[in-house]
Design a protein around this motif. Structure first.
Motif, PDB file in Angstrom:
ATOM      1  N   ASN A 148      -1.728   7.207  -1.459  1.00 54.27           N
ATOM      2  CA  ASN A 148      -2.961   7.625  -0.796  1.00 54.27           C
ATOM      3  C   ASN A 148      -4.093   7.841  -1.803  1.00 54.27           C
ATOM      4  O   ASN A 148      -3.863   8.225  -2.950  1.00 54.27           O
ATOM      5  N   SER A 149      -5.310   7.628  -1.322  1.00 49.03           N
ATOM      6  CA  SER A 149      -6.488   7.743  -2.196  1.00 49.03           C
ATOM      7  C   SER A 149      -6.651   9.143  -2.768  1.00 49.03           C
ATOM      8  O   SER A 149      -7.297   9.323  -3.804  1.00 49.03           O
ATOM      9  N   GLN A 172      -2.510  -1.211  -8.703  1.00 47.90           N
ATOM     10  CA  GLN A 172      -3.796  -0.525  -8.847  1.00 47.90           C
ATOM     11  C   GLN A 172      -3.627   0.842  -9.512  1.00 47.90           C
ATOM     12  O   GLN A 172      -4.406   1.223 -10.383  1.00 47.90           O
ATOM     13  N   MET A 215     -10.608  -0.746  -7.590  1.00 48.85           N
ATOM     14  CA  MET A 215     -10.863   0.288  -6.586  1.00 48.85           C
ATOM     15  C   MET A 215     -12.353   0.498  -6.438  1.00 48.85           C
ATOM     16  O   MET A 215     -13.131   0.206  -7.354  1.00 48.85           O
ATOM     17  N   ARG A 216     -12.749   1.035  -5.302  1.00 49.26           N
ATOM     18  CA  ARG A 216     -14.148   1.343  -5.041  1.00 49.26           C
ATOM     19  C   ARG A 216     -14.291   2.833  -4.760  1.00 49.26           C
ATOM     20  O   ARG A 216     -13.382   3.461  -4.213  1.00 49.26           O
ATOM     21  N   ASP A 243     -12.315   7.956   0.934  1.00 49.04           N
ATOM     22  CA  ASP A 243     -11.729   7.818   2.271  1.00 49.04           C
ATOM     23  C   ASP A 243     -10.267   8.257   2.216  1.00 49.04           C
ATOM     24  O   ASP A 243      -9.416   7.579   1.634  1.00 49.04           O
ATOM     25  N   LEU A 276       0.850  -1.196   0.000  1.00 52.04           N
ATOM     26  CA  LEU A 276       0.000   0.000   0.000  1.00 52.04           C
ATOM     27  C   LEU A 276       0.884   1.244   0.000  1.00 52.04           C
ATOM     28  O   LEU A 276       1.434   1.644   1.025  1.00 52.04           O
ATOM     29  N   TYR A 307     -16.006   4.400  -2.570  1.00 51.82           N
ATOM     30  CA  TYR A 307     -15.915   4.773  -1.157  1.00 51.82           C
ATOM     31  C   TYR A 307     -14.475   4.729  -0.665  1.00 51.82           C
ATOM     32  O   TYR A 307     -14.103   5.441   0.276  1.00 51.82           O
ATOM     33  N   GLU A 308     -13.607   3.899  -1.305  1.00 50.96           N
ATOM     34  CA  GLU A 308     -12.193   3.871  -0.941  1.00 50.96           C
ATOM     35  C   GLU A 308     -11.504   5.163  -1.388  1.00 50.96           C
ATOM     36  O   GLU A 308     -10.667   5.720  -0.658  1.00 50.96           O
ATOM     37  N   HIS A 357      -7.331   5.856   3.061  1.00 48.84           N
ATOM     38  CA  HIS A 357      -7.152   4.615   2.305  1.00 48.84           C
ATOM     39  C   HIS A 357      -5.934   4.730   1.391  1.00 48.84           C
ATOM     40  O   HIS A 357      -5.615   5.799   0.883  1.00 48.84           O
ATOM     41  N   TRP A 358      -5.270   3.585   1.177  1.00 43.94           N
ATOM     42  CA  TRP A 358      -4.064   3.550   0.337  1.00 43.94           C
ATOM     43  C   TRP A 358      -4.212   2.460  -0.720  1.00 43.94           C
ATOM     44  O   TRP A 358      -4.902   1.466  -0.511  1.00 43.94           O
ATOM     45  N   PHE A 359      -3.521   2.671  -1.861  1.00 43.66           N
ATOM     46  CA  PHE A 359      -3.595   1.734  -2.973  1.00 43.66           C
ATOM     47  C   PHE A 359      -2.210   1.215  -3.334  1.00 43.66           C
ATOM     48  O   PHE A 359      -1.190   1.812  -2.996  1.00 43.66           O
TER      49      PHE A 359
END
Length: 757
Positions: free
Chosen positions: A12-13, A57, A41-42, A48, A9, A44-45, A51-53
């Protein structure tokens, strides 16, 4: 040294959120949800901020978003957008405006850790107008070239916060050209105030040296000429530097003021949009009727958004035409025009903006409708002129990849120019609207299927015997009529309606030789018939009735229970019997005795009424009995019943004889209805007394009316139910022969029409 975090991860989102905002602003026709789904990915993610990717991704998202937008430079544009007021907010821009570019780049190491864990950012000031930023990936992490482009775009945007000119960014070493890290040298122009200050300082030093040398050669000349001239030159440079500095301060203040104004404006917009999203959520969450959803959403748009007019059009079921469904801001004449037209979706060569937006699933912002004159049919352009539109936005309403309608707005009175941000906002609303419409359609389809299945089930039982065909449907109609007369809630009425349709389903377990027997049943056969109630409940309990329908098995299974506890199958009494069962009991009894059966002919309506009243308070609930009679009479003689379900009264003064078991008396009627009359008598009779009436109808050549009646209220010196009436009794007809009843109804009808006086 690699920091402690999950190595997967890394980003950041908020990085992805910047891309999403950029695409929505500049490419509103693109569905960013496709890129998010492709990257795993979603939504809502992304929303937020904690949240981290992963790198994978991020790579997949970038690959898809480039394909969808067709823009290979979107990474650099997203970097610039990340430092814009829309992305970082007016408040952060306001604060950054106070520190200057050198300080802003000096903060980059701490700031970068909030967005990425993939690399170490280090900055070093090279001069007052240049810095060096070095980005070194942590061991084992492989960034991609588009991320380097994204950083350059971000550095450009940060530099432009403080100067209208684009900063110069040199990139002498790059990871993706074989370097150990990415090194950037960022420089920006000196301000004019700095240039004049530096010129003043150099001039002062040079002139001071010149004055010193001149003083050694000719002190008098130096004192009289050179020193004053040098002082004037230095003062001039100082004044110029001060003026430039003041001008830059003024500009800075103006920028800060503009930022604060934008901050307040953005806060108001965000607050209004938050309220709008909340209100739209409420508007579409509860209703299951499409027209109600559309009306609710348009009401929110009218209240919350700065548009003068708006409309929603939906495609018909065959998707052949777009039809106007609802709108706001239009005159009655314009609404009539919109309701009378349609937009053909399958017409070859159609060039209308609405049709193109629908088929291509992309929005249009038309600044000047006159530009469309040569592109539209005469009919379409005439419609635009009739509506008075000058510019407009139309956005497709899409659900599950399929267009289902259009949302269109325009400004007529306010003259506010429509903007791309308006398109983005509407394109955010349209999908929510599409999902709600589709859900409402699905729910309505499910409901129609549910109700048609129930009707088929009920019909299969009734169809076993031609004499009972339609019994369940008629009982249901009576039950609904009772509920409406008693003002039962819509939810309870619907529950009773379904239970009425299925109340006899247990008869599927009763043999035909008993169900269709000619003549009366034996006691044993009747006991078998009585089992249909418990069988009904048992069968219906096998169906998964949910929500408001959960207790339908209990209602249907109790429709032969009696108020006094003498019914079956459980001998329930009073309040233990569900309301629905009490309603069905009355409706079922009346339908059964007034219909032909194998063992008897149908019973006259008045006799059926009498039997219902006879069993009122024992078998049946008295309020339900009277409600049913009022309802049924209104159905048979609607012109004789008022809006409250009560029989209409007419003036009628005629001699009346009253006879009880103990005495006879004479009186004079005051008024008359299909159910009773008021008779003035010198000595009123006690309430509850059963009497026999004999009277004639004035103006009609008919036999005298004879009827059994009951005293229901009294006017006397001690008790006056109706103060405007003389002493006497209100009587209720309990039994009357059919010819007399028909003569009574004819008399009342003719009195209402003014044919009798």
């Amino acid at each position: 040294m690699t920091p402690k975090f999950s190595r997967d991860l890394l980003y950041n989102s908020r990085i992805i959120d910047t891309y999403v905002k950029l695409v929505k602003r500049h490419h509103p026709e693109v569905d960013t949800g496709l890129a998010l789904t492709f990257a795993g990915m979603r939504g809502y993610e992304v929303a937020d901020q904690s949240h981290w990717f992963t790198q994978q991704q991020i790579d997949r998202f970038y690959e898809k978003i480039v394909m969808l937008t067709g823009n290979p430079r979107i990474a650099r544009e997203a970097g610039r957008y990340a430092a814009s007021v829309e992305a970082i907010g007016a408040m952060r821009q306001y604060i950054l405006g106070l520190v200057g570019p050198a300080h802003a780049f000096g903060l980059i190491r701490n700031a970068s850790s909030k967005f990425t864990r993939s690399a170490l950012y280090q900055s070093k000031r090279l001069s007052d107008h240049s810095v060096e930023v070095v980005v070194s990936p942590y061991a084992g992490i492989e960034e991609k070239k588009f991320q380097c482009e994204n950083r350059i775009g971000f550095f450009e945007a940060v530099g432009m916060m403080f100067n209208d000119n684009m900063p110069v960014i040199e990139h002498p070493e790059c990871l993706f050209d074989g370097g150990r890290h990415c090194r950037y040298i960022i420089s920006w122009r000196r301000s004019s105030a700095d240039w004049w200050s530096k010129t003043r300082d150099i001039s002062a030093i040079a002139l001071a040296g010149a004055c010193g040398a001149a003083a050694l050669w000719d002190p008098l000349l130096a004192a009289r000429t050179l020193v004053p001239a040098s002082a004037a030159i230095v003062a001039g440079f100082t004044c110029m530097a001060k003026a430039k500095e003041n001008r830059e301060l003024q500009r800075s203040h103006e920028n800060l003021f503009d930022s604060s104004e934008k901050l307040i404006e953005q806060m108001n917009i965000n607050y209004s949009n938050s309220l709008m999203n909340n209100e739209i959520g409420q508007a579409i969450s509860a209703p299951t009727d499409v027209d109600e959803i559309l009306a609710n959403v348009l009401q929110v748009l009218e209240n919350r958004l700065d548009f003068d007019r708006g409309m929603i059009l939906l495609a018909d079921r065959e998707q052949n035409e777009l039809l106007f469904r609802t709108g706001f801001g239009y005159s009655q004449e314009q609404l009539a025009t919109l309701n009378s037209i349609s937009f053909h979706l399958n017409k070859p060569g159609s060039r209308g903006v609405f049709v193109v937006a629908y088929h291509e699933q992309r929005p249009f912002l038309v600044d000047d409708v006159s530009e469309l004159k040569d592109k539209l049919s005469q009919r379409s352009y005439s419609l635009i002129e009739k509506l008075g539109a000058r510019s407009f936005i139309c956005c497709p309403i899409i659900c599950e990849g399929q267009s289902i309608g259009l949302l269109a707005v325009d400004n007529l009175q306010s003259k506010r120019p429509l903007q791309q941000s308006d398109v983005s906002l509407l394109m955010g609303i349209a999908p929510m609207l599409g999902i709600s419409i589709r859900n409402a359609d699905l729910l309505n389809t499910k409901e129609r299927l549910f109700h048609s299945t129930l009707e088929v089930l009920a019909a299969t039982i009734d169809a076993r015997d031609p004499l009972t065909a339609g019994h369940s449907k008629q009982v249901t109609e009576y039950a609904i009529g009772i509920c409406q007369t008693l003002n039962v809630s819509d939810e309870e009425t619907e529950r009773i309606r379904v239970a009425s349709l299925l109340h006899d389903y247990g008869k599927i377990g009763v043999p035909d030789n008993i169900l269709k027997k000619q003549g009366r049943l034996t006691e044993e056969e009747y006991d078998i018939v009585k089992t249909h109630t418990s069988k009904t409940q048992s069968i219906l309990e096998g169906i998964n009735f949910e929500g408001i329908y959960h207790n339908i098995p209990a209602i249907a299974g109790a429709h032969h229970e009696n108020i006094d506890g003498s019914g079956y199958p459980r001998g329930l009494k009073g309040d233990d019997i569900p309301l629905g069962a009490l309603v069905i009991a009355v409706a079922d009894f009346f339908e059964a005795i007034t219909s032909k059966r194998h063992y008897r002919e149908p019973m006259p309506t008045e006799i059926a009424y009498q039997l219902l009243r006879q069993h009122s308070g024992t078998r049946f609930d008295s309020q339900i009995v009277e409600a049913f009679i009022r309802y049924h009479q209104k159905q048979q003689y609607p012109h004789l019943i008022d809006d409250h379900g009560r029989p209409k009264r007419v003036a009628c003064r005629t001699d009346v004889s009253l006879r009880t078991n103990s005495r006879a008396s004479k009186g004079l009627s005051e008024d008359l209805s299909t159910q009773g009359m008021f008779v003035s008598v010198p000595e009123p009779i006690q309430e509850g007394t059963i009497i026999r009436l004999h009277f004639t109808l004035p103006g009609l050549e008919t036999n005298p009316i004879e009827a059994l009646a009951k005293i229901v209220w009294t006017n006397n010196s001690c008790k006056k139910a109706k103060p405007d009436f003389p002493a006497g009794n209100g009587v209720h007809f309990t039994r009357m022969e059919k010819p007399a009843e028909q003569a009574l109804y004819n008399y009342i009808e003719r009195m209402q029409k003014g044919l009798l006086h």
